[in-house]
Scaffold this active site. Structure first.
Site, PDB file in Angstrom:
ATOM      1  N   GLU A 506       0.807  -1.217   0.000  1.00 48.66           N
ATOM      2  CA  GLU A 506       0.000   0.000   0.000  1.00 48.66           C
ATOM      3  C   GLU A 506       0.840   1.266   0.000  1.00 48.66           C
ATOM      4  O   GLU A 506       0.545   2.208  -0.739  1.00 48.66           O
ATOM      5  CB  GLU A 506      -0.927   0.018   1.224  1.00 48.66           C
ATOM      6  CG  GLU A 506      -2.096  -0.929   1.131  1.00 48.66           C
ATOM      7  CD  GLU A 506      -2.961  -0.874   2.376  1.00 48.66           C
ATOM      8  OE1 GLU A 506      -4.190  -0.882   2.228  1.00 48.66           O
ATOM      9  OE2 GLU A 506      -2.405  -0.827   3.491  1.00 48.66           O
ATOM     10  N   HIS A 522       5.427 -25.244  -1.582  1.00 47.02           N
ATOM     11  CA  HIS A 522       4.439 -25.682  -2.564  1.00 47.02           C
ATOM     12  C   HIS A 522       4.283 -24.678  -3.698  1.00 47.02           C
ATOM     13  O   HIS A 522       3.198 -24.545  -4.271  1.00 47.02           O
ATOM     14  CB  HIS A 522       3.089 -25.924  -1.883  1.00 47.02           C
ATOM     15  CG  HIS A 522       3.120 -27.036  -0.898  1.00 47.02           C
ATOM     16  ND1 HIS A 522       3.301 -28.362  -1.251  1.00 47.02           N
ATOM     17  CD2 HIS A 522       3.035 -27.026   0.461  1.00 47.02           C
ATOM     18  CE1 HIS A 522       3.303 -29.116  -0.174  1.00 47.02           C
ATOM     19  NE2 HIS A 522       3.145 -28.326   0.884  1.00 47.02           N
TER      20      HIS A 522
END
Length: 626
Positions: A506, A522
């Site tokens: 942001e 993963h």
């Protein structure tokens, strides 16, 4: 999302409008403009970019006009260019309009008005409004109303579809300021011989404490003689203003360079305010928490659904952990924007919680409204039980749901949420502990231990702020050119990894992602190399060893490791290249603490890069459009 301000009275309007827009710039800062009426003409001045550009233009113009409207924009329809800036005018330049929200049927209206000779010069949905009002003014029968201007606006808004708040002035009616609310916030201020309107109270609190928030479907006519309120059918309504308890110094920086930094430092006080308000039970109650919620809200409760967006969604994820682990209630957290179009099946004995710091988040309000409507008329166990968590109990959320937990954070000006996030966490701790006590899912000793731990948190945040301010500022120097960051955490601190990544995105515009630490292998591990730092939240407890192990996987790929941890020796000291130390607290309470160094890191990196920390590009504080 945009900010509206209006004035009619005895003073010069321009300075009042500019001062109000300064307080509303957190709602949008793509462009700004004001329109006033003087010597029978609408004088409209607009500028692209932030408010100082408009102020520079206005310094060249002197007008003693005593009526006007102003706007600061967050762009939806049309690029952030001057020709799309508000106010917008009709073809004859006699009617000026500012709007917050979206007109959903603007394309059809635009084509109809074009066919009648109206000329459009912007790409916005708002521009149809002054043209539509002008068309109705032209076609009103003689003496059809004591205020033709009001009547034309009333007819016009009945042809608009969408969520909007508007303020309108006309050169032909120089003593009338008309404002309308439909699903977007608008408040009227009452002064001595002068009246104000604004999207939010900070814009007018310097001039008056007497305010009246408009309800959906209401129109107000402001004149030098007073305020009249009507519904969309034209019926006069009786309304009374109320007094605000608000201190204007709350919105000043008080010596801090930016509001964001000030608000980070206000978090110990926010936690104390929550503890004082909600952790002081009345005598002879079954719970050590006093939220003021009725017992039937909890009766036979089987499930909780939480609806939220952005930072509030991250707070809700921690809320889910607390509600399930302490109170033993199955809890689901939904993005409000997605829930509207794929809602969960209607289940019995379900508490629906909407979380929004502003109380005006359009997606969250729409999802709650849908849930309220689809449960209406069903047998009692399926009927809506609605609860709101917000920093603004007087907001639209406060009118929509019957029960509110006020987060007591005070006004937050920085667009990137900091202290309101911490306040939302405190609300979820209170709710989870209240339910746990009533359901007797944890022992009284455990409850007392957790609450005592929470009472220590303010001083631990203060210690973290004291130790981290200089440390994170120094560390920020080394990441001014970094392009990617990874944040990881597990268990109750996984949402803090998400929040840390969001804060950095942001305010610094650095690409950052948050992951559960166990998920690194993963897929995301493919991103890692010496140019991608990894921030790991490692708090002693149930998952500490797992996080350390996951951090080692990143270290093996040459990533620079930053550890948010109270452990500064042993394995942690060997693995982490940099430590952002926090105090030793119970793992269950740690998110209130671990988020602080991540807020500071994001702030200092953005400040080091020379960016506008309080008003990041493309963002707005209150997301009032879908």
């Amino acid at each position: 999302m945009c900010g509206i301000v209006g004035y009619i009275g005895t003073q010069g309007a321009t300075d009042i409008l500019l001062a109000g827009l300064e307080k509303l710039e957190y709602r949008g800062y793509d462009s700004a403009g004001i329109a006033t009426i003087w010597e029978g003409e609408v004088n409209c001045v607009r500028a692209k970019g932030k408010l100082h550009n408009l102020r520079s233009k206005l310094e060249q113009i002197e007008t003693p006009a005593q009526i006007g409207i102003g706007h600061t924009r967050w762009a939806t329809h049309g690029k952030p260019e001057e020709y799309n800036a508000h106010p917008h005018l009709d073809t004859a330049k006699r009617v000026a309009v500012v709007q917050n929200g979206i007109i959903e049927n603007y394309r059809e209206l635009r084509e109809e008005l074009k066919a009648k000779g109206h000329i459009f010069i912007s790409e916005t949905d708002t521009e149809v409004i002054p043209h539509l009002i002008a068309e109705f003014l032209k076609n009103l029968p003689p003496s059809s109303s004591s205020s033709p201007f009001l009547e034309a606006i009333r007819q016009a808004v009945n042809h608009l579809r969408g969520a909007f708040a508007i303020a309108v002035i006309s050169a032909d009616y120089p003593d009338e300021l008309i404002v309308v609310r439909q699903q977007a916030p608008l408040v009227i201020g009452f002064g001595q011989g002068e009246f104000f309107c604004a999207s939010d109270t900070p814009a007018i609190v310097a001039y008056t404490r007497a305010v009246l928030p408009l309800e959906n479907g209401e129109i107000a006519r402001l004149t030098p003689l007073g305020v009249e309120i009507y519904n969309f059918a034209g019926d006069r309504l009786k309304k009374q203003p109320r007094l605000l308890n608000f201190n204007p110094t709350m919105v000043e920086k008080q010596g801090f360079k930016h509001f964001m930094l000030k608000e980070i430092h206000e978090q110990p006080g926010v936690v104390r305010a929550s503890l004082e308000a909600y952790f002081n039970p009345a005598e002879s109650t079954e719970s050590p928490i006093n939220l003021g919620l009725p017992g039937d809200l909890y009766n036979d409760l089987e499930q909780i659904q939480i609806l939220a967006c952005g930072t509030s969604w991250h707070a809700a994820l921690i809320g889910k952990y607390l509600l399930e682990q302490l109170a033993g209630i199955s809890t689901q957290v939904h993005y409000a924007s997605e829930y509207r179009y794929a809602p969960s099946p209607v289940t019995a004995n379900t508490l629906i919680v909407g979380v929004t710091q502003s109380g005006e988040t359009a997606d969250t309000l729409a999802a709650l409204t849908m849930e309220k409507e689809r449960r209406q008329g069903k047998e009692p166990k399926y009927q809506a039980r609605l609860l709101g968590i917000t920093n603004r109990p007087e907001s639209s959320l406060g009118h929509l749901v019957p029960h509110i937990i006020s987060t007591l954070a005070g006004i937050e000006i920085g667009v990137a949420a900091t202290k309101t996030f911490t306040a939302q966490l405190m609300a979820f701790y209170a709710l989870a502990l209240d339910l746990a006590a009533r359901r007797q899912t944890v022992s009284k000793d455990t409850l007392e231990k957790i609450i005592n731990g929470l009472r220590q948190i303010p001083k631990e945040i203060e210690a973290t702020l004291e130790s981290q301010e200089r440390l994170t500022e120094q560390l920020a120097h080394e990441f001014a050119e970094t392009k990617d960051f990874i944040f990881v955490g597990r268990g109750i601190n996984f949402p803090i990894a998400l929040e840390g990544a969001l804060k950095l995105k942001e305010v610094s515009y650095i690409h950052a992602e948050g992951y559960p630490a166990g998920e690194m292998k993963h897929g995301p591990i493919a991103l890692l190399d010496a140019k991608v730092p990894v921030v790991a939240i490692a708090i002693p407890g149930s998952v500490y060893e797992k996080v350390i192990s996951n951090a080692q996987e990143a270290k093996a790929r040459d990533s620079r490791l930053i550890g948010v941890t109270p452990v500064n020796d042993g394995e942690a000291a060997e693995i982490f290249n940099d430590l952002l130390p926090v105090s030793h607290v119970d793992e269950l309470l740690s998110p209130i603490l671990t988020v602080v160094p991540l807020q500071l890191l994001a702030y200092h990196i953005a400040a080091r890069r020379g960016l506008d920390v309080d008003q990041p590009r493309n963002l707005a504080k209150s997301v009032t459009v879908e």
